[in-house]
Design a protein around this motif. Structure first.
Motif, PDB file in Angstrom:
ATOM      1  N   LEU B 754      85.512  62.166  58.222  1.00  0.00           N
ATOM      2  CA  LEU B 754      86.340  61.800  59.312  1.00  0.00           C
ATOM      3  C   LEU B 754      87.883  61.675  59.392  1.00  0.00           C
ATOM      4  O   LEU B 754      88.446  61.096  58.351  1.00  0.00           O
ATOM      5  N   ILE B 755      88.587  62.858  60.045  1.00  0.00           N
ATOM      6  CA  ILE B 755      89.905  62.945  59.659  1.00  0.00           C
ATOM      7  C   ILE B 755      90.848  62.650  60.810  1.00  0.00           C
ATOM      8  O   ILE B 755      91.974  62.499  60.543  1.00  0.00           O
ATOM      9  N   GLY B 756      90.495  62.178  61.836  1.00  0.00           N
ATOM     10  CA  GLY B 756      91.179  61.730  62.986  1.00  0.00           C
ATOM     11  C   GLY B 756      90.504  61.376  64.394  1.00  0.00           C
ATOM     12  O   GLY B 756      89.244  61.504  64.251  1.00  0.00           O
ATOM     13  N   LYS B 757      91.226  61.357  65.420  1.00  0.00           N
ATOM     14  CA  LYS B 757      90.744  61.277  66.596  1.00  0.00           C
ATOM     15  C   LYS B 757      91.587  61.990  67.986  1.00  0.00           C
ATOM     16  O   LYS B 757      92.780  62.092  67.645  1.00  0.00           O
ATOM     17  N   VAL B 758      90.772  62.116  68.969  1.00  0.00           N
ATOM     18  CA  VAL B 758      91.396  62.584  70.063  1.00  0.00           C
ATOM     19  C   VAL B 758      92.334  61.592  70.755  1.00  0.00           C
ATOM     20  O   VAL B 758      91.857  60.553  70.857  1.00  0.00           O
ATOM     21  N   SER B 759      93.525  61.702  71.158  1.00  0.00           N
ATOM     22  CA  SER B 759      94.276  60.781  72.066  1.00  0.00           C
ATOM     23  C   SER B 759      94.616  61.254  73.144  1.00  0.00           C
ATOM     24  O   SER B 759      94.656  62.648  73.706  1.00  0.00           O
ATOM     25  N   ARG B 760      94.815  60.446  74.136  1.00  0.00           N
ATOM     26  CA  ARG B 760      95.421  60.597  75.549  1.00  0.00           C
ATOM     27  C   ARG B 760      96.751  61.151  75.443  1.00  0.00           C
ATOM     28  O   ARG B 760      96.990  62.101  76.335  1.00  0.00           O
ATOM     29  N   ASN B 761      97.350  60.707  74.427  1.00  0.00           N
ATOM     30  CA  ASN B 761      98.941  61.476  74.555  1.00  0.00           C
ATOM     31  C   ASN B 761      98.844  62.740  74.086  1.00  0.00           C
ATOM     32  O   ASN B 761      98.506  63.376  73.330  1.00  0.00           O
ATOM     33  N   PRO B 762      99.388  63.647  75.037  1.00  0.00           N
ATOM     34  CA  PRO B 762      99.343  65.122  74.794  1.00  0.00           C
ATOM     35  C   PRO B 762     100.172  65.682  73.842  1.00  0.00           C
ATOM     36  O   PRO B 762     101.244  66.330  74.047  1.00  0.00           O
ATOM     37  N   LYS B 763      99.757  65.301  72.420  1.00  0.00           N
ATOM     38  CA  LYS B 763     100.590  65.513  71.433  1.00  0.00           C
ATOM     39  C   LYS B 763      99.655  65.507  69.935  1.00  0.00           C
ATOM     40  O   LYS B 763      98.690  64.971  69.950  1.00  0.00           O
ATOM     41  N   LEU B 764     100.259  66.384  69.380  1.00  0.00           N
ATOM     42  CA  LEU B 764      99.672  66.746  68.163  1.00  0.00           C
ATOM     43  C   LEU B 764     100.316  65.964  66.967  1.00  0.00           C
ATOM     44  O   LEU B 764     101.446  66.328  66.808  1.00  0.00           O
ATOM     45  N   VAL B 765      99.642  65.159  66.393  1.00  0.00           N
ATOM     46  CA  VAL B 765     100.256  64.145  65.458  1.00  0.00           C
ATOM     47  C   VAL B 765      99.586  64.288  63.983  1.00  0.00           C
ATOM     48  O   VAL B 765      98.338  63.939  64.144  1.00  0.00           O
ATOM     49  N   ILE B 766     100.188  64.873  62.773  1.00  0.00           N
ATOM     50  CA  ILE B 766      99.234  64.891  61.660  1.00  0.00           C
ATOM     51  C   ILE B 766     100.063  63.846  60.544  1.00  0.00           C
ATOM     52  O   ILE B 766     101.255  64.286  60.145  1.00  0.00           O
ATOM     53  N   ASN B 767      99.426  63.025  59.862  1.00  0.00           N
ATOM     54  CA  ASN B 767     100.000  62.434  58.736  1.00  0.00           C
ATOM     55  C   ASN B 767      99.571  63.118  57.586  1.00  0.00           C
ATOM     56  O   ASN B 767      98.442  63.512  57.290  1.00  0.00           O
ATOM     57  N   GLY B 768     100.616  63.119  56.569  1.00  0.00           N
ATOM     58  CA  GLY B 768     100.445  63.810  55.383  1.00  0.00           C
ATOM     59  C   GLY B 768      99.910  63.037  54.480  1.00  0.00           C
ATOM     60  O   GLY B 768      99.435  61.923  54.410  1.00  0.00           O
ATOM     61  N   LEU B 769      99.893  63.858  53.096  1.00  0.00           N
ATOM     62  CA  LEU B 769      99.244  63.023  52.049  1.00  0.00           C
ATOM     63  C   LEU B 769      99.886  61.919  51.605  1.00  0.00           C
ATOM     64  O   LEU B 769      99.139  60.814  51.033  1.00  0.00           O
ATOM     65  N   SER B 770     101.142  61.651  52.060  1.00  0.00           N
ATOM     66  CA  SER B 770     101.997  60.510  51.468  1.00  0.00           C
ATOM     67  C   SER B 770     101.898  59.521  52.308  1.00  0.00           C
ATOM     68  O   SER B 770     102.359  58.285  52.357  1.00  0.00           O
ATOM     69  N   GLY B 771     101.283  59.696  53.579  1.00  0.00           N
ATOM     70  CA  GLY B 771     101.069  58.757  54.839  1.00  0.00           C
ATOM     71  C   GLY B 771     102.275  59.192  55.742  1.00  0.00           C
ATOM     72  O   GLY B 771     101.970  58.538  56.928  1.00  0.00           O
TER      73      GLY B 771
END
Lengths: 272, 794
Positions: B754-771
């Motif tokens: 499980l790597i993430g979820k869908v958000s209502r906010n129309p934006k792609l946000v990816i957190n890196g290995l360091s957080g």
């Protein structure tokens, strides 16, 4: 007359290619539709055995010269007399996409004089140029004259696809205003391109996919019995034909396209 | 040296010569082959010389041309069927050793006819079969882009008609040089990629649209090497009522040619296809490109379907490469007959054609059928009704001789044995891994910018502007379209629902990774197979059959052939591993131009079925708060990736395919789709995880939040590698919270997380290995980047 006795002729020539799905739409209504080549009708001289005549989409005779024109001229030359009787009897005629182009070239749409000797409108090359296959929204404009769409409330927005390269509806420039006025006066304007909220496209691409004058997508004659449109309702018949059905939670059996055919039933049952 | 003394004019009132092969030296034989455009080598010419010695006569030009056509690479696939020496290994037929062997070993009951007819045939349900074929039309498209591509489509549609199937969908995969190629660097005779791109896409659209066959699946790739060697794959899928598949031609059945008239267009197309392109190709080979008339083919199709349904004919084949020569020869050979043809009966576009030109012409829109004499009148009536010209031109005979007459003069008389006895060649192959180093560079600071750049690279960017010019829904049976929903998301595969009152669907997808081939053709082929299969599975497809289409350089050159052998090895290994038989294929070799050879390119087309189209899954995110899982391990495999390319590297770490892992992933996707647990599914390919999630978000209109720390695999130390690795066999899957448990039961192994979820906010946000946040972009921005390159932002 019983519904099963209604005979629909889906007429094709070389290059017609939407006949099967168009006939399927009528079958969904419980009406038998027969696909007939123009050559067969000429040979058997039996056009008047049919109650409804349909010109489906495609590239009749390659759409060489101008879309629909060869089909229209050949039809007039070979079956002109029968066709005239058919029209005068107020038997319904439907033209979809290439079929609409044929009806315009035949002088039947807008058909200010029922059967005009020369085309009074044109379906010109798209602006922007080129073939365009996409889903668009239509707003229903008819106040009840068009017998095909009588079951659709005025102002209803419908979702259907277009697929053509010559669909820009035009009137002769000098008669534009006058003809448009007549369309409104005689309730001949059936569909205009709009966005999903029902706002007219005002010529804006891709909401208006071809640059049509006044966002016109479909018209009928003043009798309301002859109806032509560029979009393809037969491709929007079932829910699973919609381009976004996987997003929809409710899966109703039919998509908007079915509505384009429904109204015909009432007319046929009353007339024949 | 002049050869004119070898030509003896036959005393007739038309143009025919005998050729004095007996008195020709070896050098003259080779010269004859070149001058007559036969494309035969000396060994083959000597075989012909020997045959006519036993016949105690000279061959006619017609006979030489027939042999040139029948023995051409294009028609008898010398490379794939011949012997190859590679190191101490000797391969007796690539085709039998790898491609056909996989199918033979798997031997599934649902494969009804493979590698035998004009198209591969597999079962669909109890009443219908699916016919599938993919062809290449590279050389003609290089010379005349519109006509070459259009006739490519026309040709493959006729292949489908050639097994009595009704064509229901087309596919096309195209390869072009960079559209911004520097004009001043173009060598003479090579057309600019942009011109080729416009012409080819217009030609494909025109033919399919005019015939009313939806073009539903495809891809467009850009590669430097395609500048001189445009790649045009045209595919067609047909539906065939099982009861109507007739193969029962007999002696005395009438040979009928129907459709377009015969002209000089397309003469020597097959020999042209079996040679390299040169500066002179335009001038010399222009006549080898045919002229397309899709309306004619539409009419022919109508007539053939009626003839099929009334069961009036006994055999069918198309007139494609090699024209009547190929069609008559192969039909007679298949049914153990001979044939007699009166060439003067063939309807011509204009007079003056020599007999050999009539017999070899590749004029388009022509089909050949054989008809029992008692049905001939009915058959001709049907053609007449459709305004199609059809003519009885000859008949099948009991003796195994091919006889051609022209106004009662015999112009050719050959043993069928000779025609189909071309010598097998032995070629040498070698393969040495290229010396490419893995690049070293530090992680870019602005990975959001990198993602936006990747989305707008031509290979990843939206192809909407092209796809909209193809009618992809005529016939009203396209249940999953190439462009999905309001934002025209790129679906992984197309689904056709071909039969009314039946929910079963046909799933069509493809895979192609030419860039990997620059590193290792074995993993390139493996990746193409994996990609085609996962695209198919991602929408719900299964019971997958594969089609292989090789586009390679000159096989006379050992290193080119060596890489072909490596690719074939992978075809066998992975087709057997995934239980996906090959059912049809075609090779196009000799793709070389003044700019060099084509990048070895293998297109894999996958044809699957889905039991019920109502369970089909699209790739767009469906609802906020749904969970996003990554199925499949990620490795630092960026060799040949779009990410390395962006930085100007090829790299060495080409993505591999791990059979056991892949099979596990594939199985879980199908199980989860069947259990109704998957809301959206997208395969990971060019651009890896970041591009896949961006596409899902921009297509669905919802944002997503991912955490790279949760991605499983091995060697994952850099954010950019996790984001853009192109490891195979991976899927991104959207699952609703309420299905979480059911889904996790299915995926209880380390290769899924499980790597993430869908958000209502129309934006792609990816957190890196360091957080910390490494990618943050609005959907609007993503969409703009993705659409601007080829689709002008619309």
């Amino acid at each position: 007359m019983k519904l099963e006795e209604v005979r629909v002729c889906v007429m094709r020539v070389g290059g017609t290619n939407c006949d099967i799905e168009t006939a399927r739409a009528f079958k969904e209504l419980g009406i038998q539709a027969e696909i007939r080549h123009l050559n067969e009708l000429v040979k058997n001289r039996n056009l008047l055995d049919y109650h409804v005549l349909v010109f489906p989409g495609g590239f009749s005779y390659g759409d060489y010269v101008r879309a629909g024109v060869i089909f229209a001229r050949r039809l007039y030359a070979k079956l002109g007399r029968e066709l005239k009787t058919f029209v005068e009897n107020n038997r319904p005629i439907l033209g979809i996409c290439n079929g609409f182009q044929v009806l315009v070239e035949e002088g039947l749409l807008p058909g200010f004089e029922l059967f005009s000797a020369y085309p009074e409108a044109s379906l010109a090359a798209n602006i922007p140029q080129g073939y365009n296959c996409r889903w668009i929204y239509l707003k229903h404009e008819s106040k009840g004259n068009c017998i095909f769409t009588r079951r659709i409330p005025q102002g209803k927005v419908l979702y259907v696809p277009v697929a053509h390269s010559e669909g820009r509806f035009l009137f002769p420039k000098e008669k534009e205003e006058q003809f448009l006025e007549r369309l409104y006066e005689e309730d001949m304007l059936v569909f205009r391109y709009c966005d999903k909220f029902g706002n007219y496209a005002e010529g804006q691409y891709p909401t208006n996919p071809n640059g049509s004058f006044h966002d016109i997508a479909g018209i009928c004659n003043s009798q309301g019995t002859i109806f032509g449109l560029m979009p393809h309702p037969e491709r929007a018949l079932y829910w699973w034909q919609q381009p976004d059905w996987t997003r929809r939670s409710s899966k109703v059996q039919y998509a908007d396209g079915k509505l384009f055919f429904d109204g015909l039933l009432d007319y046929l049952l009353k007339k024949f | 040296m002049s050869l004119s003394h070898l030509f003896i004019r036959v005393n007739t009132n038309f143009n025919i010569h005998e050729i004095d092969t007996q008195n020709a030296t070896d050098e003259q034989l080779q010269q004859l082959s070149n001058e007559l455009g036969l494309g035969l080598n000396l060994q083959e010419m000597k075989q012909i010389q020997a045959y006519f010695k036993t016949q105690k006569r000279n061959p006619t030009d017609v006979e030489l041309q027939i042999l040139g056509q029948t023995w051409s690479e294009h028609c008898c696939h010398k490379t794939f069927k011949g012997k190859i020496k590679m190191g101490d290994k000797e391969i007796n037929s690539l085709f039998k050793t790898y491609i056909a062997k996989a199918t033979k070993e798997l031997n599934p009951k649902w494969c009804l006819s493979v590698f035998e007819d004009n198209a591969g045939i597999i079962s669909f349900d109890k009443d219908y079969a699916i016919a599938a074929k993919v062809e290449t039309h590279n050389h003609p498209s290089a010379v005349e882009p519109f006509g070459g591509a259009a006739t490519g489509v026309g040709g493959v549609i006729r292949d489908i008609l050639g097994v009595w199937a009704d064509p229901i969908a087309c596919t096309n995969v195209l390869g072009f040089g960079p559209l911004d190629y520097d004009y001043t660097k173009l060598p003479s005779g090579v057309k600019h990629p942009k011109y080729v791109y416009m012409g080819v896409t217009a030609g494909i659209g025109a033919y399919g649209n005019n015939m009313g066959i939806p073009t539903v699946n495809g891809a467009i790739y850009f590669d430097e090497s395609y500048t001189g060697n445009v790649v045009v794959y045209c595919g067609c899928i047909g539906l065939l009522p099982l009861k109507k598949f007739k193969k029962e031609a007999k002696p005395d059945h009438i040979i009928v040619v129907a459709g377009g008239k015969t002209g000089r267009d397309g003469i020597h197309g097959v020999t042209f296809a079996s040679a390299e392109l040169t500066e002179k190709s335009e001038e010399v080979s222009r006549p080898a490109v045919q002229i397309a008339d899709p309306i004619e083919e539409e009419k022919v199709k109508r007539a053939l379907i009626e003839i099929r349904d009334r069961e009036l004919a006994s055999a069918i084949t198309d007139l494609g490469g090699g024209g009547m020569s190929s069609a008559v020869g192969e039909t007679a050979e298949r049914y153990g007959c001979g044939a007699t043809v009166d060439l003067d009966k063939v309807p011509l576009k204009y007079s003056g054609l020599a007999p050999w030109e009539i017999y070899l012409s590749e004029s388009q829109e022509r089909m050949l059928i054989t008809v029992p004499p008692e049905n001939l009148e009915d058959v001709l009536d049907i053609f007449k009704k459709e305004d199609v010209e059809a003519t009885a031109v000859g008949k099948l005979t009991k003796d195994r001789r091919l006889r051609l007459r022209f106004f009662d003069v015999t112009v050719a008389e050959l043993d069928m044995e000779l025609l189909f006895s071309s010598t097998t060649s032995t070629k040498t192959a070698s393969w040495i891994a290229p010396e490419i180093a893995e690049p070293t560079f530090s992680v870019p600071k602005d990975l959001t910018g990198t993602l936006l750049q990747l989305l707008s690279t031509p290979n990843i960017a939206s192809k909407e502007s092209v796809i909209r010019t193809y009618d992809h829904e005529v016939k009203g049976n396209t249940a999953l379209k190439p462009l999905h929903g309001e934002y025209a998301g790129p679906n992984d595969a197309a689904v056709i629902k071909p039969v009314d009152n039946c929910w079963k669907g046909i799933v069509i997808s493809c895979g192609m990774n030419p860039a990997y081939g620059k590193i290792d053709p074995y993993w390139m082929a493996a990746s193409a197979i994996d990609e085609a299969i996962r695209n198919n599975l991602a929408v719900g497809g299964r019971r997958i059959a594969l089609l292989d289409n090789f586009v390679w350089g000159n096989p006379e050159k050992p290193e080119r052939l060596g890489s072909l052998v490596k690719a074939c090895e992978a075809c066998y290994d992975f087709a057997t591993a995934f239980k996906t038989p090959f059912i049809s294929g075609k090779d196009s070799l000799y793709n070389e131009s003044p700019l060099g050879p084509v990048t070895p390119t293998l297109l894999i087309t996958a044809i699957g079925v889905v039991p019920d189209i109502r369970s089909v899954v699209s790739m767009d995110l469906k609802a906020p708060n749904n969970l996003i899982y990554l199925v499949g391990n990620t490795y630092p495999e960026l060799g040949g990736s779009e990410y390395y390319k962006l930085h100007g590297y090829i790299g060495k770490s080409v993505p591999q395919v791990r059979k056991a892992e892949a099979k596990k992933n594939f199985k879980v996707i199908t199980q989860a789709i069947d259990a109704g647990l998957i809301k959206a599914c997208h395969d990971l390919s060019e651009g890896g995880l970041a591009v896949a999630v961006a596409e899902m978000a921009l297509a669905g209109g919802y944002g997503a939040e991912l955490n790279l720390k949760k991605v499983v695999g091995a060697g994952l130390k850099r954010d950019d590698f996790v984001l853009f690795s192109e490891s195979n066999s991976r899927f991104l899957v959207e699952v609703s919270e309420q299905d979480r448990q059911a889904f996790e039961v299915l995926t209880k192994w380390k290769g899924c997380s499980l790597i993430g979820k869908v958000s209502r906010n129309p934006k792609l946000v990816i957190n890196g290995l360091s957080g910390s946040v490494v990618v943050e972009a609005s959907l609007e921005k993503l969409r703009e980047s993705w659409k601007q390159t080829l689709s002008g932002g619309v």
